[in-house]
Design an enzyme around this catalytic site. Structure first.
Site, PDB file in Angstrom:
ATOM      1  N   LYS A   1       0.816  -1.218   0.000  1.00 38.09           N
ATOM      2  CA  LYS A   1       0.000   0.000   0.000  1.00 38.09           C
ATOM      3  C   LYS A   1       0.849   1.267   0.000  1.00 38.09           C
ATOM      4  O   LYS A   1       0.492   2.254  -0.642  1.00 38.09           O
ATOM      5  CB  LYS A   1      -0.966   0.003   1.180  1.00 38.09           C
ATOM      6  CG  LYS A   1      -0.316   0.018   2.551  1.00 38.09           C
ATOM      7  CD  LYS A   1      -1.364  -0.067   3.650  1.00 38.09           C
ATOM      8  CE  LYS A   1      -0.737  -0.099   5.027  1.00 38.09           C
ATOM      9  NZ  LYS A   1      -0.014   1.110   5.380  1.00 38.09           N
ATOM     10  N   THR A   2       1.989   1.248   0.727  1.00 38.02           N
ATOM     11  CA  THR A   2       2.831   2.451   0.752  1.00 38.02           C
ATOM     12  C   THR A   2       3.383   2.744  -0.636  1.00 38.02           C
ATOM     13  O   THR A   2       3.463   3.902  -1.065  1.00 38.02           O
ATOM     14  CB  THR A   2       3.980   2.277   1.757  1.00 38.02           C
ATOM     15  OG1 THR A   2       3.441   1.982   3.051  1.00 38.02           O
ATOM     16  CG2 THR A   2       4.822   3.539   1.844  1.00 38.02           C
TER      17      THR A   2
ATOM     18  N   GLN B   1      -7.630  -5.230   9.814  1.00 32.71           N
ATOM     19  CA  GLN B   1      -6.553  -4.849  10.728  1.00 32.71           C
ATOM     20  C   GLN B   1      -6.976  -3.693  11.641  1.00 32.71           C
ATOM     21  O   GLN B   1      -6.130  -2.967  12.158  1.00 32.71           O
ATOM     22  CB  GLN B   1      -5.292  -4.476   9.952  1.00 32.71           C
ATOM     23  CG  GLN B   1      -4.689  -5.627   9.167  1.00 32.71           C
ATOM     24  CD  GLN B   1      -3.330  -5.288   8.593  1.00 32.71           C
ATOM     25  OE1 GLN B   1      -2.328  -5.177   9.292  1.00 32.71           O
ATOM     26  NE2 GLN B   1      -3.288  -5.104   7.280  1.00 32.71           N
TER      27      GLN B   1
ATOM     28  N   ASP C   1      -3.618   7.122   4.921  1.00 32.28           N
ATOM     29  CA  ASP C   1      -3.182   5.744   5.155  1.00 32.28           C
ATOM     30  C   ASP C   1      -3.846   5.213   6.424  1.00 32.28           C
ATOM     31  O   ASP C   1      -4.155   5.981   7.339  1.00 32.28           O
ATOM     32  CB  ASP C   1      -1.658   5.715   5.301  1.00 32.28           C
ATOM     33  CG  ASP C   1      -1.097   4.302   5.258  1.00 32.28           C
ATOM     34  OD1 ASP C   1      -1.833   3.376   4.865  1.00 32.28           O
ATOM     35  OD2 ASP C   1       0.076   4.125   5.628  1.00 32.28           O
ATOM     36  N   GLU C   2      -4.061   3.898   6.487  1.00 38.61           N
ATOM     37  CA  GLU C   2      -4.642   3.232   7.672  1.00 38.61           C
ATOM     38  C   GLU C   2      -5.967   3.885   8.075  1.00 38.61           C
ATOM     39  O   GLU C   2      -6.225   4.143   9.255  1.00 38.61           O
ATOM     40  CB  GLU C   2      -3.662   3.288   8.860  1.00 38.61           C
ATOM     41  CG  GLU C   2      -2.282   2.712   8.566  1.00 38.61           C
ATOM     42  CD  GLU C   2      -2.270   1.190   8.504  1.00 38.61           C
ATOM     43  OE1 GLU C   2      -3.354   0.576   8.505  1.00 38.61           O
ATOM     44  OE2 GLU C   2      -1.181   0.609   8.445  1.00 38.61           O
TER      45      GLU C   2
ATOM     46  N   ARG D   1       2.395 -10.900  10.513  1.00 39.22           N
ATOM     47  CA  ARG D   1       3.715 -10.270  10.678  1.00 39.22           C
ATOM     48  C   ARG D   1       4.822 -11.227  10.227  1.00 39.22           C
ATOM     49  O   ARG D   1       5.948 -10.794   9.987  1.00 39.22           O
ATOM     50  CB  ARG D   1       3.979  -9.901  12.140  1.00 39.22           C
ATOM     51  CG  ARG D   1       3.039  -8.908  12.822  1.00 39.22           C
ATOM     52  CD  ARG D   1       2.780  -7.681  12.019  1.00 39.22           C
ATOM     53  NE  ARG D   1       1.564  -7.822  11.241  1.00 39.22           N
ATOM     54  CZ  ARG D   1       1.207  -7.014  10.261  1.00 39.22           C
ATOM     55  NH1 ARG D   1       1.990  -6.001   9.931  1.00 39.22           N
ATOM     56  NH2 ARG D   1       0.080  -7.198   9.600  1.00 39.22           N
TER      57      ARG D   1
END
Length: 661
Positions: free
Chosen positions: A30-31, A246, A215-216, A595
């Site tokens: 996504k970044t 998330q 973002d997020e 993770r």
């Protein structure tokens, strides 16, 4: 560069008109999409760099994004794009629009300790119970995160507890105004208030920020979502990137339903899913998909990867938490030493910080270096906070909280009774304590010894204020540490030269941080920016095993991950079991599982001790939601267990031979 993106990534990057929601699964790049979208918007001439803002939640994420944008764009364009956190954007807004909320330019930002001290005082000072203080802080913060003023909080209150909190909120906010200060939550609430009440200001800010990337966005609270709407305006030229799977911060006000509200507020909203994972093995992804499928979904995602299947997830049944910690420490030591794996490739995750104690002991016994995220960090060290209190007071004489700390750092003949008297005199005259300390009439009512100490203190402040305009921010930090007497006190208190130098180096690091700020930034600007740094932003463990809560792991990745304490009552937490609210706990475990890049271990204990008695524990019910084909329990695969033991035996023999050699 767009050709290197996968089709959904490319579609998100080139979308330039109207509202867009990108549902980005864990590890889906996504970044990279945000960075490429910024470059695309500039390259097609749709928006100049200065009118693009990318907003995220942590300083670490903002720093990473800035670094990647600087590599992707020319130097001038990279510097002009606004990339910051929600709270940094709110700070920038208030530094421009401070008059609209009754502030002066050099206002202070109260941290959690400052806010807690004021609420404690309002609840009766030393008579206030710690639990009551924390409960009140939480209620006030919840009201602010919902974008409510004290009056609105009172109108919305239903219980006597909420009404009491609204009354304390009103008194607390009055103190902040008197101190020319805001707290962390105000950095969002106050800009929302200004934008909603002043259409002309809202229009000016939409002109300033032509395109917004968030973002997020699943972590936004109600106030942050309202800020997004005000800045985006009715046209909604924005891209929000998030993952409802998330969303793990409901306890601090995050509202994942904002994603559904966005579709209602913007009927033209387009949705793109990023489902290809570039981080994990397929086995880990299949387990994560199966787990999270038990949650209801507005938009279902299925993560997949080109990676190999990898090893099955190891599930350990342990006698108790001590045995569990020993197994984890032993496995990490074996893998690191036998396969030459860096310590920093390993991470241990747990539900709560209380679970770290047996792990720390076990790691120490086998000589495994570790770093516990969230321990005492740089910004919380006494000498750093003492220096910052002086800086806050220099730029904002109205800040009584900074005055109270600075006047006692270092210790001088100004005790609690003197400060209480001074506070009373300041209140009677309706002036800040720093001004009262300079008033001859006030000093005459104090003991000669205390009055003399206060006069010396104010003389130092006056001299620093006269000279600070001609100093760099870094030199001002050094000058404060010297002239205030902090360095001298540290030298006198130190048991040896090493301990003094360690504390003095912390102040020097603070000075260096101030010097690394934007060109032309004042000490006031840098102090305000520093107040936005959270515990984990300077929490770098180097080449050590990372130990942290599942909440703290979000956004991170490690080759080898251990999730401990997977028992009912811990994960999922007992409160969620009692209330029947398992969805966020399931999302929390989903975050932990995703993770792991190469291998994942999950463990649980059979017994624990409580009040001197053994209590039997149940394995987490989430184990039943993981596919049996993707996990390997102890004893369930004798062949694999035998191979594992043989590898450990060979490594042990090699270690013994190395000792003799």
């Amino acid at each position: 560069m767009l050709d290197s993106l996968n089709p959904p990534q490319r579609a998100a990057a080139v979308h330039a008109e109207g509202p867009l929601l990108v549902l980005a699964g864990a590890g889906s790049g996504k970044t990279r999409v945000i960075v490429e979208k910024i470059a695309h918007l500039i390259s097609i001439g749709r928006y100049p760099a200065r009118r693009i803002a990318a907003i995220t939640f942590t300083n670490k994420s903002a720093k990473e994004m800035r670094e990647r944008v600087s590599k992707r764009l020319s130097g001038e364009d990279a510097a002009e794009v606004t990339i910051c956190t929600f709270h940094a954007l709110g700070l920038k807004f208030l530094q421009i629009q401070y008059e609209q909320v009754g502030l002066k330019r050099s206002f202070s930002i109260f941290d959690a300790d400052d806010a807690g001290a004021q609420i404690k005082d309002l609840l009766g000072g030393s008579n206030a119970k710690p639990d009551d203080i924390e409960d009140m802080k939480s209620l006030i913060s919840r009201a602010k995160n919902a974008g409510m003023s004290p009056e609105q909080a009172m109108a919305a209150a239903r219980s006597s507890r909420e009404k009491n909190a609204a009354m304390v909120y009103e008194l607390y906010q009055a103190r902040l105004t008197a101190f020319n200060a805001v707290d962390f939550d105000d950095l969002i609430r106050l800009p929302v208030q200004v934008l909603e009440e002043n259409p002309d200001i809202a229009l000016a800010w939409r002109e300033r920020i032509g395109y917004l990337l968030v973002d997020e966005c699943q972590d936004t609270n109600d106030a942050q979502y309202r800020l997004l709407k005000q800045l985006a305006g009715p046209r909604g030229n924005f891209t929000c990137v998030g993952d409802d799977d998330q969303s793990i911060y409901a306890w601090r006000g995050a509202n994942p339903e904002n994603l559904q509200q966005m579709a209602r507020d913007y009927p033209a909203l387009q949705i793109i899913k990023l489902e290809q994972n570039y981080r994990c093995s397929n086995r880990v992804l299949r387990a994560a998909n199966a787990l999270i499928a038990h949650n209801p979904h507005e938009h279902l995602k299925t993560l997949w990867s080109d990676q190999a299947d990898g090893e099955r997830i190891r599930v350990w049944e342990c006698r108790n938490s001590e045995h569990e910690a020993e197994k984890v420490a032993s496995e990490i030591h074996f893998l690191a030493t036998s396969r030459k794996i860096p310590w920093s490739d390993f991470c241990i995750l747990f539900r709560g910080n209380f679970q770290s104690r047996p792990l720390e002991k076990a790691m120490q016994l086998v000589g495994v270096p570790y770093h516990l995220n969230g321990g005492t960090v740089f910004l919380e060290r006494q000498e750093v906070k003492d220096t910052l209190s002086w800086l806050r007071l220099l730029v904002n004489p109205d800040d009584d909280t900074a005055f109270m700390r600075a006047v006692q750092s270092p210790k001088r003949d100004v005790g609690a009774s003197t400060l209480a008297k001074l506070a009373e005199l300041a209140s009677d005259k309706d002036i800040p304590m720093a001004h009262a300390a300079e008033a001859m009439g006030a000093l005459a009512q104090l003991s000669p010894r205390a009055a003399n100490s206060l006069s010396k203190f104010t003389d130092i402040l006056r001299a620093l204020r006269m000279d600070m305009r001609d100093m760099t921010s870094g030199d001002l930090v050094r000058r404060v540490a010297k002239d205030s007497g902090l360095l001298a006190e540290m030298r006198n208190q130190a048991k040896d030269t090493t301990s003094y130098e360690r504390r003095a180096n912390n102040i020097e690091e603070l000075a260096s941080w101030f010097e690394s700020g934007p060109r032309g930034a004042s000490a006031a600007d840098m102090a305000a920016q520093l107040a936005l740094i959270s515990r984990n932003d300077k929490d770098d463990g180097g080449n050590q095993v990372r130990m942290m809560t599942l909440h703290a792991s979000k956004g991170l990745e490690f080759p080898y991950v251990f999730i401990v304490g997977c028992e009912d009552g811990v994960l999922p937490h007992q409160v969620s079991l009692d209330e029947g609210t398992l969805q966020e706990e399931r999302r929390l475990l989903y975050v932990g599982i995703t993770r792991a890049k190469i291998q994942l271990w999950m463990s649980f204990s059979r017994l624990t001790r409580k009040f001197g008695e053994h209590i039997r524990l149940k394995p987490s019910r989430f184990f039943d939601e993981l596919p049996a084909s993707e996990i390997q329990r102890d004893g369930a695969d004798p062949v694999a267990d035998a191979a594992h033991k043989q590898e450990r035996a060979k490594a042990g023999l090699a270690a013994i031979q190395a000792l003799f050699d």
